[in-house]
Design an enzyme around this catalytic site. Structure first.
Site, PDB file in Angstrom:
ATOM      1  N   HIS A 154     -73.062 -23.729  35.860  1.00 33.40           N
ATOM      2  CA  HIS A 154     -72.528 -22.359  35.885  1.00 33.40           C
ATOM      3  C   HIS A 154     -73.444 -21.412  35.111  1.00 33.40           C
ATOM      4  O   HIS A 154     -74.307 -21.843  34.353  1.00 33.40           O
ATOM      5  CB  HIS A 154     -71.133 -22.316  35.241  1.00 33.40           C
ATOM      6  CG  HIS A 154     -70.039 -22.765  36.153  1.00 33.40           C
ATOM      7  ND1 HIS A 154     -69.736 -24.108  36.323  1.00 33.40           N
ATOM      8  CD2 HIS A 154     -69.183 -22.081  36.974  1.00 33.40           C
ATOM      9  CE1 HIS A 154     -68.734 -24.212  37.199  1.00 33.40           C
ATOM     10  NE2 HIS A 154     -68.384 -23.009  37.606  1.00 33.40           N
ATOM     11  N   LYS A 192     -69.966 -18.486  30.771  1.00 32.01           N
ATOM     12  CA  LYS A 192     -68.717 -19.251  30.893  1.00 32.01           C
ATOM     13  C   LYS A 192     -68.352 -19.837  29.530  1.00 32.01           C
ATOM     14  O   LYS A 192     -69.201 -20.450  28.875  1.00 32.01           O
ATOM     15  CB  LYS A 192     -68.913 -20.352  31.926  1.00 32.01           C
ATOM     16  CG  LYS A 192     -67.641 -21.096  32.289  1.00 32.01           C
ATOM     17  CD  LYS A 192     -67.894 -22.013  33.490  1.00 32.01           C
ATOM     18  CE  LYS A 192     -66.661 -22.835  33.829  1.00 32.01           C
ATOM     19  NZ  LYS A 192     -65.490 -22.015  34.156  1.00 32.01           N
TER      20      LYS A 192
END
Lengths: 239, 239, 239, 239
Positions: free
Chosen positions: C125, C129
């Site tokens: 990701h 995050k």
């Protein structure tokens, strides 16, 4: 391949190896040894006779030999039907591929195909391979094409105006690319795309020992599947 | 692209944006504003005149416009030479690609090529692209071919007898495959193989914002590199 | 997300957008406008009330809001049951993920898991995050663990004696690795291995527009599926 | 490994195998057989004595044995220096890794590191490996960290607040993830990211035969490189 299968059966705690049959041996030995299931990795010229003989002996068969046609499979179905009518339930599994990862990749690709705007296949093999694209990749492309057609999808979008020779082979409207690279064995990558997302299913076969889990699965499953089953995916629990 | 570059320069703590020039504006504004470096992302028809004007103004230039030829580059070199003889040291950087990952992938591929028996290139793009294979992939294949030739390597091994249309385009003896998939932007994968090993260099461009680190690097480096430099890799520290 | 859904519905030839509802609007407008299906992308604090109101109005619902619990889902089932007893058949689809590639990756991973000795998950990701591993990866690992347990498989083989901190998080016995990299959005890679073979299922989400095919699929399917359905995979044709 | 090296040297058209030395054999045989270069794949306890004996014999050495320390390397440098002062030019190459793809992956990663905001390493091995992360991955992470530090880059961005056990081992500020999967051998993937772009360098070692091109390269290069060289990358043409 025969020796590898024998070793795998011997190593499986729930299976017992009761006979090894070589070219020229009498198949009656199989039944005499008490075999429930026989595994046939022979050659196209003898596999059909072998399987009919096994059906006569009431022995289930797992067949990895290539060369089966619609006609020879039809003769098997008829023979199995006659035996069933006589009350003898025999199962035969013919699988063109016993690699679990290869079979799963193809099966998942066929299922996924209807949900994506674009689909392409890349197969990668050692450089001694004489044919392109591989049978597995061609088979996968056909399955994708069939799945797209059923879902009413047309061809994948493609604005290419020049350089078509870089765009791979057209297999039923699905582009298939063949890479040949020293160091590789047999690999397949299937790519699906929608606006903003991609799904990749990739499969690597590094060694023929990878076929053994599929052969053992076939042995375990064929005994409870009377009649002819074609394709390992049809004895797997994928629902 | 111009607006994106202006924003990137403004955001860089060590750089100052002193002028924005649009089509039709007088380039003298650039020098009047005190610019040390000008960035040209225009069109092939005007970029050459722009750069000559900048050289006359004594302003270094970073050029991302395509369409330069051996002849137009030759005229630049001559002009820069005359200015140097007059005692004015001006640097011009022309880069066909400002993507660091793309430039590094090509550069590393060229370096690696001499050490592997096999090499192939896969480029993947959005399906609206009209040409195949991509300019970057073609450029990479040429660099690989040149590197292999220098090392005395022949063609990659390939036993293919049928299905050549799946084997991609032949660029200087290096096979190049073009994938077109909805959801993708611009990607390149270079595969090298020897017996028992593989090296993969892959590059993904998701957004044109990825060109900005390369443009900023060019701005910082061009001031200390008088004369013409072609290719961002030649202002990077890759030795 | 609301605007993106409205645009996607308007662009679909077989669907018609009849109402847009904002926070604070009266849901009765939905029925008044003649809507057959409503799409709810709101917030955990209001989604349950919204869906009960829609059931009362006889409008099917596709729900992408998170925060549903066993209890709140139980209240939905009870309400839908009462309506069915009164002769009104309403369908509700709650989907934690509308990305087709993400849903397919998870579903295929669960199916494949029983056929491989080893399984690991890598999720990748953007670096903003805050939680690791991602909900999708955790969900996938649970599904793999459940599938392995059902097939009688123990833990994946692992001889690691030192350096456990490099081996990722242990989610139900499945190792999950979280990569955080500038330039990425949301990606998941599931690796399965047997002696001599590997299967990789990879999914890339580059943009939230990728959720739209899943939302449209939900809208088309929910009208013929009375009661509560949880998970987009349960309205897909994956058998 | 010794037998594999002997076979590789015999197969090389420009090299000749003149002696095979086993444990306990007298190293004087090497010089007696007319060897210009000796290859040492022995064990840490004897390799240092072997190399000093070879230097005395005036035979160049290519060494793949591990266990060398700063001290033992220092003694080699001193010995080689004394021989050079006497007019005998001997070269010794010690390489912890002869895999070209592994060495190139590490070298390219170190060069690329300064140009990207984020960097992480994933290594993948067979599940019988007892240590994690692998020496190669640790070595790569150190090289990346050094390169980032030289370029003035801080840590890769990372907003993780929970779930650190999924984020891999911290090697000099670079996250390293170790995957263990049946079917794999030894693989390394290095990921670099900037806003909008990604660079991936991946290396696969499927078989120890892959070390042979590196050993042959070492043999060819060591004769023209007097003194001690550590690392195959330092005899490769990567400038």
């Amino acid at each position: 391949m025969g020796a590898t299968v024998c070793a795998a059966v011997e190593a499986a705690p729930d299976l017992e190896l009761v006979a090894r049959i070589d070219a020229g041996d009498d198949l009656a030995q199989v039944a005499a040894a008490g075999a429930q299931v026989a595994v046939d990795f022979t050659v196209p010229s003898v596999t059909e006779d072998n399987v009919h003989a096994l059906i006569d002996l009431g022995v289930h068969a797992v067949v990895g030999t290539t060369g089966w046609t619609d006609e020879s499979r039809g003769r098997l179905i008829a023979h199995l039907g006659r035996r069933a009518a006589e009350g003898t339930s025999v199962g035969v599994l013919i699988a063109p591929n016993f690699g679990l990862s290869a079979v799963l990749a193809m099966t998942f690709a066929a299922k996924a195909a209807r949900y994506f705007e674009s689909a392409e296949v890349i197969e990668l093999h050692h450089p001694n391979k004489v044919d392109a694209p591989s049978g597995t990749a061609t088979h996968t492309a056909h399955a994708i094409a069939r799945s797209r057609a059923e879902a009413g999808l047309g061809a994948s979008p493609d604005a290419t105006e020049s350089g078509w020779e870089a765009r791979g082979a057209d297999v039923d409207g699905v582009r298939v690319h063949a890479v040949r690279l020293r160091g590789l064995v047999a690999h397949e990558e299937i790519l699906f795309g929608n606006e903003g997302e991609q799904l990749i299913i990739r499969q690597d076969s590094f060694d023929r020992v990878s076929f053994m889990p599929g052969v053992l699965l076939g042995i375990r499953e064929v005994v409870s599947r009377p009649g002819l089953t074609v394709g390992l995916e049809n004895v797997m629990d994928l629902s």
